[in-house]
Design a protein around this motif. Structure first.
Motif, mmCIF file in Angstrom:
data_model
loop_
_atom_site.group_PDB
_atom_site.id
_atom_site.type_symbol
_atom_site.label_atom_id
_atom_site.label_comp_id
_atom_site.label_asym_id
_atom_site.label_seq_id
_atom_site.Cartn_x
_atom_site.Cartn_y
_atom_site.Cartn_z
ATOM 1 N N ILE A 33 0.854 -1.199 0.000
ATOM 2 C CA ILE A 33 0.000 0.000 0.000
ATOM 3 C C ILE A 33 0.878 1.233 0.000
ATOM 4 N N SER A 34 0.274 2.399 -0.018
ATOM 5 C CA SER A 34 1.051 3.643 -0.075
ATOM 6 C C SER A 34 1.489 4.088 1.320
ATOM 7 N N GLN A 35 2.498 4.933 1.347
ATOM 8 C CA GLN A 35 2.989 5.496 2.606
ATOM 9 C C GLN A 35 1.900 6.333 3.262
ATOM 10 N N GLN A 36 1.094 7.009 2.455
ATOM 11 C CA GLN A 36 0.006 7.830 2.992
ATOM 12 C C GLN A 36 -1.009 6.944 3.724
ATOM 13 N N SER A 37 -1.240 5.749 3.215
ATOM 14 C CA SER A 37 -2.155 4.823 3.879
ATOM 15 C C SER A 37 -1.625 4.416 5.247
ATOM 16 N N ILE A 38 -0.317 4.190 5.332
ATOM 17 C CA ILE A 38 0.298 3.853 6.622
ATOM 18 C C ILE A 38 0.127 5.027 7.577
ATOM 19 N N SER A 39 0.342 6.234 7.084
ATOM 20 C CA SER A 39 0.178 7.426 7.910
ATOM 21 C C SER A 39 -1.247 7.515 8.449
ATOM 22 N N GLN A 40 -2.219 7.223 7.603
ATOM 23 C CA GLN A 40 -3.618 7.257 8.042
ATOM 24 C C GLN A 40 -3.903 6.181 9.082
ATOM 25 N N ILE A 41 -3.329 4.996 8.880
ATOM 26 C CA ILE A 41 -3.510 3.915 9.854
ATOM 27 C C ILE A 41 -2.950 4.338 11.201
ATOM 28 N N GLU A 42 -1.748 4.938 11.183
ATOM 29 C CA GLU A 42 -1.091 5.330 12.428
ATOM 30 C C GLU A 42 -1.818 6.478 13.132
ATOM 31 N N GLN A 43 -2.628 7.219 12.415
ATOM 32 C CA GLN A 43 -3.397 8.307 13.023
ATOM 33 C C GLN A 43 -4.758 7.828 13.520
ATOM 34 N N SER A 44 -5.138 6.612 13.146
ATOM 35 C CA SER A 44 -6.446 6.080 13.514
ATOM 36 C C SER A 44 -6.421 5.504 14.921
ATOM 37 N N GLU A 45 -7.476 5.776 15.669
ATOM 38 C CA GLU A 45 -7.570 5.228 17.025
ATOM 39 C C GLU A 45 -7.918 3.743 17.000
ATOM 40 N N THR A 46 -8.684 3.348 15.987
ATOM 41 C CA THR A 46 -9.025 1.939 15.828
ATOM 42 C C THR A 46 -8.673 1.501 14.408
ATOM 43 N N VAL A 47 -8.406 0.224 14.263
ATOM 44 C CA VAL A 47 -8.076 -0.348 12.955
ATOM 45 C C VAL A 47 -8.845 -1.650 12.829
ATOM 46 N N GLU A 48 -9.462 -1.864 11.675
ATOM 47 C CA GLU A 48 -10.230 -3.094 11.470
ATOM 48 C C GLU A 48 -9.311 -4.305 11.584
ATOM 49 N N ASP A 49 -9.875 -5.411 12.066
ATOM 50 C CA ASP A 49 -9.091 -6.618 12.362
ATOM 51 C C ASP A 49 -8.308 -7.135 11.164
ATOM 52 N N GLU A 50 -8.924 -7.137 9.990
ATOM 53 C CA GLU A 50 -8.246 -7.653 8.801
ATOM 54 C C GLU A 50 -7.006 -6.821 8.478
ATOM 55 N N LYS A 51 -7.145 -5.505 8.537
ATOM 56 C CA LYS A 51 -6.017 -4.613 8.254
ATOM 57 C C LYS A 51 -4.955 -4.733 9.356
ATOM 58 N N LEU A 52 -5.407 -4.866 10.618
ATOM 59 C CA LEU A 52 -4.486 -5.014 11.738
ATOM 60 C C LEU A 52 -3.666 -6.297 11.600
ATOM 61 N N GLU A 53 -4.297 -7.346 11.113
ATOM 62 C CA GLU A 53 -3.603 -8.614 10.890
ATOM 63 C C GLU A 53 -2.479 -8.447 9.856
#
Length: 134
Positions: A33-53
């Motif tokens: 995925i893109s670096q921007q997507s990682i940045s968004q994940i790291e700013q999120s308080e919660t992350v869906e289980d599939e993505k967290l896996e």
């Protein structure tokens, strides 16, 4: 201010990534995925289980490891495993070879090179003497 005692999954992912010495770009590449997507994940308080896996797999940890991560635990582990007060144990680097053997190998190689050079010079001198005697 401790950010990892809360349940902010994005901050935990960010801190684990940093502790692993990994940049956002590297994690993004590992996940496809893109670096921007990682940045968004790291700013999120919660992350869906599939993505967290997927994040956990790319970081080399478990999903539960991310959820239960706390910096205090990391520092406790480090504090309990380092017995030397000046932390010099981290810098004990011993060679995996015998330095004297390596030195002697280099000396032997130099001898061989010198002998070859000497032989080449002797052959050159012999050749020149032949030419001069004619």
């Amino acid at each position: 201010m401790s950010t990892t005692t809360s349940n902010h999954i994005g901050r935990k992912i960010s801190r684990i990534r940093e502790l692993r010495g990994m940049k956002q770009e590297t994690l993004a590449e590992a996940m496809g995925i893109s670096q921007q997507s990682i940045s968004q994940i790291e700013q999120s308080e919660t992350v869906e289980d599939e993505k967290l896996e997927k994040v956990a797999e790319a970081l080399g940890v478990t999903k539960e490891g991310i959820k239960n991560f706390s910096e205090e635990a990391v520092f406790n582990i480090i504090g309990n495993t380092v017995t030397n007060n000046d932390n010099a144990a981290f810098f004990n680097n011993y060679p995996t070879f015998n330095p004297l053997e390596k030195l002697m190998e280099a000396v032997e190689e130099n001898k061989k090179l010198y002998e070859r050079l000497l032989k080449a010079e002797q052959e050159k001198n012999t050749y020149l003497e032949k030419l001069l005697s004619k």
